[in-house]
Design an enzyme around this catalytic site. Sequence first.
Site, PDB file in Angstrom:
ATOM      1  N   ARG A   5       0.744  -1.139  -0.151  1.00 22.60           N
ATOM      2  CA  ARG A   5      -0.062   0.088   0.017  1.00 22.60           C
ATOM      3  C   ARG A   5       0.828   1.374   0.093  1.00 22.60           C
ATOM      4  O   ARG A   5       0.253   2.395  -0.269  1.00 22.60           O
ATOM      5  CB  ARG A   5      -1.098  -0.113   1.181  1.00 22.60           C
ATOM      6  CG  ARG A   5      -0.354  -0.104   2.207  1.00 22.60           C
ATOM      7  CD  ARG A   5      -1.354  -0.104   3.683  1.00 22.60           C
ATOM      8  NE  ARG A   5      -0.283  -0.659   4.739  1.00 22.60           N
ATOM      9  CZ  ARG A   5      -0.684  -0.818   5.874  1.00 22.60           C
ATOM     10  NH1 ARG A   5      -1.921  -1.167   6.172  1.00 22.60           N
ATOM     11  NH2 ARG A   5       0.028  -1.020   6.758  1.00 22.60           N
ATOM     12  N   LYS A  30       4.152 -18.567   7.730  1.00 21.68           N
ATOM     13  CA  LYS A  30       3.575 -18.828   9.024  1.00 21.68           C
ATOM     14  C   LYS A  30       3.321 -17.751   9.669  1.00 21.68           C
ATOM     15  O   LYS A  30       4.043 -16.499   9.086  1.00 21.68           O
ATOM     16  CB  LYS A  30       4.267 -19.795  10.144  1.00 21.68           C
ATOM     17  CG  LYS A  30       5.691 -19.152  10.680  1.00 21.68           C
ATOM     18  CD  LYS A  30       6.526 -20.099  11.385  1.00 21.68           C
ATOM     19  CE  LYS A  30       6.049 -19.618  12.714  1.00 21.68           C
ATOM     20  NZ  LYS A  30       6.956 -18.649  13.588  1.00 21.68           N
ATOM     21  N   HIS A  86      10.355 -22.144   7.229  1.00 19.64           N
ATOM     22  CA  HIS A  86      11.822 -22.041   6.702  1.00 19.64           C
ATOM     23  C   HIS A  86      12.711 -22.901   7.382  1.00 19.64           C
ATOM     24  O   HIS A  86      14.066 -23.166   6.674  1.00 19.64           O
ATOM     25  CB  HIS A  86      12.266 -20.730   7.134  1.00 19.64           C
ATOM     26  CG  HIS A  86      12.441 -20.163   8.352  1.00 19.64           C
ATOM     27  ND1 HIS A  86      11.588 -19.950   9.500  1.00 19.64           N
ATOM     28  CD2 HIS A  86      13.991 -20.081   8.805  1.00 19.64           C
ATOM     29  CE1 HIS A  86      12.491 -19.777  10.606  1.00 19.64           C
ATOM     30  NE2 HIS A  86      13.753 -19.732  10.199  1.00 19.64           N
ATOM     31  N   LYS A  90      16.456 -25.153   5.666  1.00 15.75           N
ATOM     32  CA  LYS A  90      17.798 -25.290   6.235  1.00 15.75           C
ATOM     33  C   LYS A  90      18.593 -26.543   5.709  1.00 15.75           C
ATOM     34  O   LYS A  90      18.171 -27.745   5.763  1.00 15.75           O
ATOM     35  CB  LYS A  90      17.653 -25.349   7.715  1.00 15.75           C
ATOM     36  CG  LYS A  90      17.450 -23.957   8.260  1.00 15.75           C
ATOM     37  CD  LYS A  90      17.284 -24.200   9.871  1.00 15.75           C
ATOM     38  CE  LYS A  90      16.653 -22.960  10.515  1.00 15.75           C
ATOM     39  NZ  LYS A  90      17.457 -21.878  10.816  1.00 15.75           N
ATOM     40  N   GLU A 136      17.494 -20.521  21.624  1.00 19.64           N
ATOM     41  CA  GLU A 136      18.077 -19.335  21.235  1.00 19.64           C
ATOM     42  C   GLU A 136      18.603 -18.350  22.349  1.00 19.64           C
ATOM     43  O   GLU A 136      18.048 -18.564  23.374  1.00 19.64           O
ATOM     44  CB  GLU A 136      16.785 -18.625  20.663  1.00 19.64           C
ATOM     45  CG  GLU A 136      16.028 -19.365  19.276  1.00 19.64           C
ATOM     46  CD  GLU A 136      14.902 -18.773  18.695  1.00 19.64           C
ATOM     47  OE1 GLU A 136      15.086 -17.960  17.757  1.00 19.64           O
ATOM     48  OE2 GLU A 136      13.715 -18.697  19.307  1.00 19.64           O
ATOM     49  N   ASP A 187       4.610 -20.669  18.159  1.00 23.74           N
ATOM     50  CA  ASP A 187       5.663 -20.135  17.386  1.00 23.74           C
ATOM     51  C   ASP A 187       6.715 -21.107  16.835  1.00 23.74           C
ATOM     52  O   ASP A 187       7.122 -20.851  15.646  1.00 23.74           O
ATOM     53  CB  ASP A 187       6.119 -18.907  18.310  1.00 23.74           C
ATOM     54  CG  ASP A 187       7.316 -18.326  17.610  1.00 23.74           C
ATOM     55  OD1 ASP A 187       7.133 -17.512  16.590  1.00 23.74           O
ATOM     56  OD2 ASP A 187       8.506 -18.144  17.980  1.00 23.74           O
ATOM     57  N   HIS A 229       7.993 -25.413  13.196  1.00 25.37           N
ATOM     58  CA  HIS A 229       9.396 -25.986  12.923  1.00 25.37           C
ATOM     59  C   HIS A 229       9.841 -27.417  13.494  1.00 25.37           C
ATOM     60  O   HIS A 229      10.206 -27.959  13.095  1.00 25.37           O
ATOM     61  CB  HIS A 229      10.219 -24.864  13.363  1.00 25.37           C
ATOM     62  CG  HIS A 229      10.205 -23.425  12.995  1.00 25.37           C
ATOM     63  ND1 HIS A 229       9.790 -23.125  11.782  1.00 25.37           N
ATOM     64  CD2 HIS A 229      10.321 -22.234  13.350  1.00 25.37           C
ATOM     65  CE1 HIS A 229       9.707 -21.921  11.444  1.00 25.37           C
ATOM     66  NE2 HIS A 229       9.813 -21.224  12.514  1.00 25.37           N
ATOM     67  N   LYS A 252      13.616 -19.097  24.349  1.00 30.14           N
ATOM     68  CA  LYS A 252      14.331 -17.672  24.088  1.00 30.14           C
ATOM     69  C   LYS A 252      15.257 -17.610  25.339  1.00 30.14           C
ATOM     70  O   LYS A 252      14.964 -17.727  26.506  1.00 30.14           O
ATOM     71  CB  LYS A 252      13.396 -16.844  24.104  1.00 30.14           C
ATOM     72  CG  LYS A 252      12.306 -17.030  22.963  1.00 30.14           C
ATOM     73  CD  LYS A 252      12.691 -16.542  21.644  1.00 30.14           C
ATOM     74  CE  LYS A 252      11.384 -16.641  20.506  1.00 30.14           C
ATOM     75  NZ  LYS A 252      11.985 -16.969  19.267  1.00 30.14           N
TER      76      LYS A 252
END
Length: 484
Positions: free
Chosen positions: A51, A148, A178, A182, A216, A235, A240, A331
């Site tokens: 947009r 996703k 994704h 890998k 992570e 998530d 994954h 995380k």
Amino acid sequence: MVATTIPVDTFDLVIIGGTGDLARRKILPGLFRRMCAGQMPDTARVIGASRTDLDQTAFQEFVREALSEFAGETQCDEGAVDRFLTMLDYVPLDVFGDAGWKALKSKLRPDVIRAVYFSVGPSLFGEIARKLTAHKVTDENSRIVVEKPFGHDLETAQLLNAELRDCFKEDQIYRIDHYLGKETVQNLMAVRFGNALFEPLWNAQHVDHVQITVGETVDVDGRGAYYDKSGAMRDMVQNHIMQLLCLCAMEPPSKYGADAVRDEKLKVIRALEPVSAKDVVRGQYGSDDGVARYTDHAGDPKSKTESFLAMKVNVANWRWAGTPFYIRTGKRLRARMSEIAIIFKDPPHSIFEGQPDRKGNVLIIRLQPDEGITLRVTIKEPGPGGMRLTEVPLDMTFAEALGDQVAFMPDAYERLIMDVIRGDQTLFMRGDEVEAAWAWVDPIIQAWQAAGDTPAQYDPSGSGPEDSLMLLHRDGRRWREIKT
Ligand code: BG6
């Protein structure tokens, strides 16, 4: 050794959301790198649409900046950026109105591969699909690419699938996860099915258990609003980690092809047992020395969303009965470490008197960082003094084994976009797979919501909550250490 790349046929790729974050960080730099590697022909066209009111020149400048920030190390010659920019065009587009669609159609060539990347939130997928078909921007040969989160639960995923299938056939829809792009994830299939060595042992008779870890160090700062509605389950696990588990647990497909592979993955998902509350550990990162905690990043001091999740998962079929898969992701952990570890059973009998009990072999497939494969084996300690045993890793990092090929290896997005152009859906999720994954995940979430479960706090830079260690201890096992 330099990687050989097979060029794809020329194409027109429309990126809806062309000025968004994903396009800027991943899609456009990825295409540029593929051009530099000689895989994307100079005649290909990339049309940004969003947009934002830009013209072609302004979009080209936007992309020039994106490349300087995100393209990384490439094999490009000097004029490459300018060459790439000439392939670009732009159309301002109103997803909810009619403005721009005709102009978009007029930019597309009739006889080349046509793909449309929906680089926008899923709430727009249905509307975009309808507009693309109503304005005949796409036809029965076009492909669409969606990202996703593919739904929030089974119901929303079914709704999304229905909206897309109203306009496109399943073989036109490329749902990206994704992780499937890998390198090492694909290597999991190569290791399993390209060697005769592992497959005979790849079952409950020989494998004690499997550990899948995606750790992570990052927090959710800046994306707290999205993340707080998802949590680690939605998530990371529903997509994954589920994919990793499937590739690890599935039966050998009859060939490496889209439906053969996806049929086998689907059977695994459908064989997953319901998970009881005692086999789930949820956590939230706390704070050290005044650094923000999860609830600060989420913007909700009462948030009960998990930033860490560990579970014991059973696959109820002949191959895996009795061999659990332990999965964990979080995380702000001690290190960024993602791996799949296959822990084999101990040797049934030791012939070496006076030696400590030998541990079973472990096959570790490291996804990141330092992608590679390690097999832990028992050998004799060198030198005289009798038969003393020790364990050593047979270690292979891809960087050492494959040299330059690794330096310029396409990242997950690059590889997957090229697969879209080639028309290869093997590394994309099929609609039924996504729905089956939600059907398994939903009751687990509902159970902790019904119980009002509050995630345990864990120290940043640790390995997650204490209870996640107990998940294995009580089975007489232990997690592999999270470290770089
Ligand atoms: C994304 C998640 O899909 O994957 C993120 O939304 C996560 O929360 C990321 O950090 C991990 O991807 P990678 O490639 O960095 O392991």
